[in-house]
Design an enzyme around this catalytic site. Structure first.
Site, PDB file in Angstrom:
ATOM      1  N   LYS A  80       1.116  -3.847 -13.697  1.00 50.50           N
ATOM      2  CA  LYS A  80      -0.230  -3.312 -13.479  1.00 50.50           C
ATOM      3  C   LYS A  80      -0.513  -2.200 -14.484  1.00 50.50           C
ATOM      4  O   LYS A  80       0.391  -1.422 -14.834  1.00 50.50           O
ATOM      5  CB  LYS A  80      -0.295  -2.794 -12.037  1.00 50.50           C
ATOM      6  CG  LYS A  80      -1.629  -2.303 -11.551  1.00 50.50           C
ATOM      7  CD  LYS A  80      -1.496  -2.017 -10.056  1.00 50.50           C
ATOM      8  CE  LYS A  80      -2.672  -1.236  -9.504  1.00 50.50           C
ATOM      9  NZ  LYS A  80      -2.511  -0.974  -8.061  1.00 50.50           N
ATOM     10  N   SER A 155      -6.729  -2.632  -6.154  1.00 52.33           N
ATOM     11  CA  SER A 155      -6.424  -2.291  -7.543  1.00 52.33           C
ATOM     12  C   SER A 155      -5.292  -3.083  -8.152  1.00 52.33           C
ATOM     13  O   SER A 155      -5.120  -3.052  -9.360  1.00 52.33           O
ATOM     14  CB  SER A 155      -6.139  -0.791  -7.673  1.00 52.33           C
ATOM     15  OG  SER A 155      -4.932  -0.440  -7.046  1.00 52.33           O
ATOM     16  N   SER A 179      -3.258  -1.365  -1.807  1.00 51.35           N
ATOM     17  CA  SER A 179      -3.464  -2.162  -3.018  1.00 51.35           C
ATOM     18  C   SER A 179      -2.356  -3.158  -3.351  1.00 51.35           C
ATOM     19  O   SER A 179      -2.470  -3.876  -4.338  1.00 51.35           O
ATOM     20  CB  SER A 179      -3.708  -1.247  -4.221  1.00 51.35           C
ATOM     21  OG  SER A 179      -4.964  -0.631  -4.099  1.00 51.35           O
TER      22      SER A 179
END
Length: 466
Positions: A80, A155, A179
């Protein structure tokens, strides 16, 4: 609803990460073949899903020729775009600064990659991870492969979309309010938020007044999540927590399960509440003791968590130039980030008490788990919204109200530090995944994984390619 996926007859097939490891080890496929297949799949998916923040395909091809060691050696993955990876920029999902390539791996990336996972790049997220929908004002939204008209969730959306769509079997995610679990719910995946401190974390995350963020992975199978935690524990061990160990099957123990359909200030939508009670019935049919309970959430929790969320946004706004240099331009932040910062600024006098109460939430949780082994609730209060519904460029009050209505169950474990896992056990009438969340006391990931194995066997989840 037109599903989008890249599963096919190539080196990846429809294997999970553990299955792919077996094929690589018996030389049915080579690492270069696997990496080439994953890159090709991303190329087919990303024009529709918008999940990749930074591609590092040349690096991946080079590493594939001589992959690092570890159980997952050669298995393609993504990280990420809010953790530092050497040679890759860290964009945090925003336009407020020009990111530079990181000089070295952060603590999380160092641990993550030491398991052998081979990175193809970094995935999109919402701005600094605040919104439960990754919708960028310039680059557009990350979309769910189950229905590209819908958001891919919070996210870690980019990672979830690529795993669910079949590009890679496993990807990094982190969770500061849901998330890992929210995009797992939206995209039909397994998403386990570990206990606080279970995995290595980067410096900024470690320095939070309340360390609400935990890192983990998104996968398509329980065994992949269990294998990742086992391998990560070989690299980084939190000595004050009981080890997770090698969890490979269900337990024979029957558990005391508390069932909750009311979140923080919000009841689950009727369809979601019904799906939750069906999952409770499945657990009862398996021999577990199931009862409806009140959530162990103080009345002040919603306001306290929102204020703390705002404090983090305020810190970003005021330290941005110091962190990111002369390119920092706060006027390019979205309305949700700026609105949260304003909220904190107006209520700064309340911050110390809010932090104190959030830290004390661990006591209420510990008391609850003296009488129960597991809590069951829906991961999200209602069905996945369409792209645009949570657009962070809308009026702040509008988007915040919508966020709080949808994300009513996941933030508690971020405050308490307890583990929780979202499993793809339910499907809505519209054919969309609806995750069911199981929570346990701090350090009890093994309990959650054993129960997850049992549920996976008893009620195999829907696959996007079927």
């Amino acid at each position: 609803m037109a599903r989008v996926h890249a599963f096919g007859d190539d080196a990846l097939g429809d294997l999970d990460a553990v299955g792919l490891v077996a094929r690589i080890q018996d030389r049915s496929v080579s690492v270069p073949e696997v990496v080439a297949a994953a890159i090709a799949r991303v190329g087919r998916l990303d024009p529709e899903l918008n999940a990749v923040a930074f591609p590092a395909y040349d690096r991946a091809r080079s590493e594939a020729a001589n992959p690092r060691g570890g159980f997952f050696a050669g298995v393609p993955t993504f990280l990420k775009d809010n953790v530092d990876v050497a040679g890759m920029p860290t964009g945090q999902g925003c336009d407020a600064y020009a990111p530079r390539p990181s000089e070295r791996d952060g603590d999380l990336a160092r641990m993550y990659l030491a398991t052998g996972l081979l990175p193809l790049g970094k995935t999109r997220l919402s701005e600094f991870g605040f919104s439960p929908s990754a919708e960028h004002p310039r680059l557009g939204a990350v979309r769910s492969p189950w229905d590209p008209s819908r958001t891919a969730g919070a996210s870690s959306a980019g990672s979830a979309a690529l795993v669910a769509g079949g590009a890679v079997p496993i990807a990094h995610a982190n969770d500061g309010g849901g998330s890992i679990r929210i995009p797992a719910s939206v995209n039909g995946l397994v998403g386990l938020k570990p206990t606080r401190d279970r995995l290595a974390q980067d410096r900024l995350t470690r320095g939070m007044p309340v360390r609400i963020v935990s890192d983990g992975v998104l996968t398509r199978s329980v065994r992949d999540t269990a294998a990742f935690l086992r391998e990560a524990e070989k690299v980084y061990r939190a000595l004050h927590l009981p080890p997770v160990g090698d969890i490979t099957r269900p337990s024979r123990a029957r558990l005391r399960v508390g069932v909750v359909t009311r979140g923080v200030g919000v009841d689950a939508a009727p369809e979601v509440a019904e799906l939750t009670l069906k999952t409770a019935g499945l657990l009862e049919g398996l021999g577990h003791h199931v009862e409806t309970v009140d959530p162990p959430v103080p009345d002040s929790f919603r306001d306290d968590f929102l204020l703390y969320w705002g404090l983090l946004a305020l810190a970003i706004v005021h330290t941005g130039r110091r962190q990111h240099g002369r390119t920092w331009d706060p006027s390019r932040l979205d309305n949700l980030t700026l609105g949260l910062a304003r909220h904190a600024r107006r209520h700064l006098h309340r911050v110390p008490l809010a932090i104190h109460r959030l830290k004390r939430s661990r006591r209420a949780s510990a008391a609850f788990f003296r009488d129960h082994d597991v809590v069951l609730c829906p991961t999200l209060a209602s069905e996945t919204p369409p792209v645009g519904y949570l657009d962070p460029t809308q009026d702040y009050e509008t988007v915040l109200a919508r966020v709080l209505e949808w994300v009513a169950f996941t933030p508690l474990q971020n405050a308490t530090g307890d583990p929780a896992v979202s499993l793809p056990l339910a499907t809505t009438a519209a054919g969309l995944p609806q995750g069911m969340m199981l929570g346990a006391a701090a350090g009890r990931e093994a309990t959650l994984l054993e129960l997850a194995y049992e549920l996976e066997e008893a009620h195999p989840w829907a696959r996007i390619q079927d």
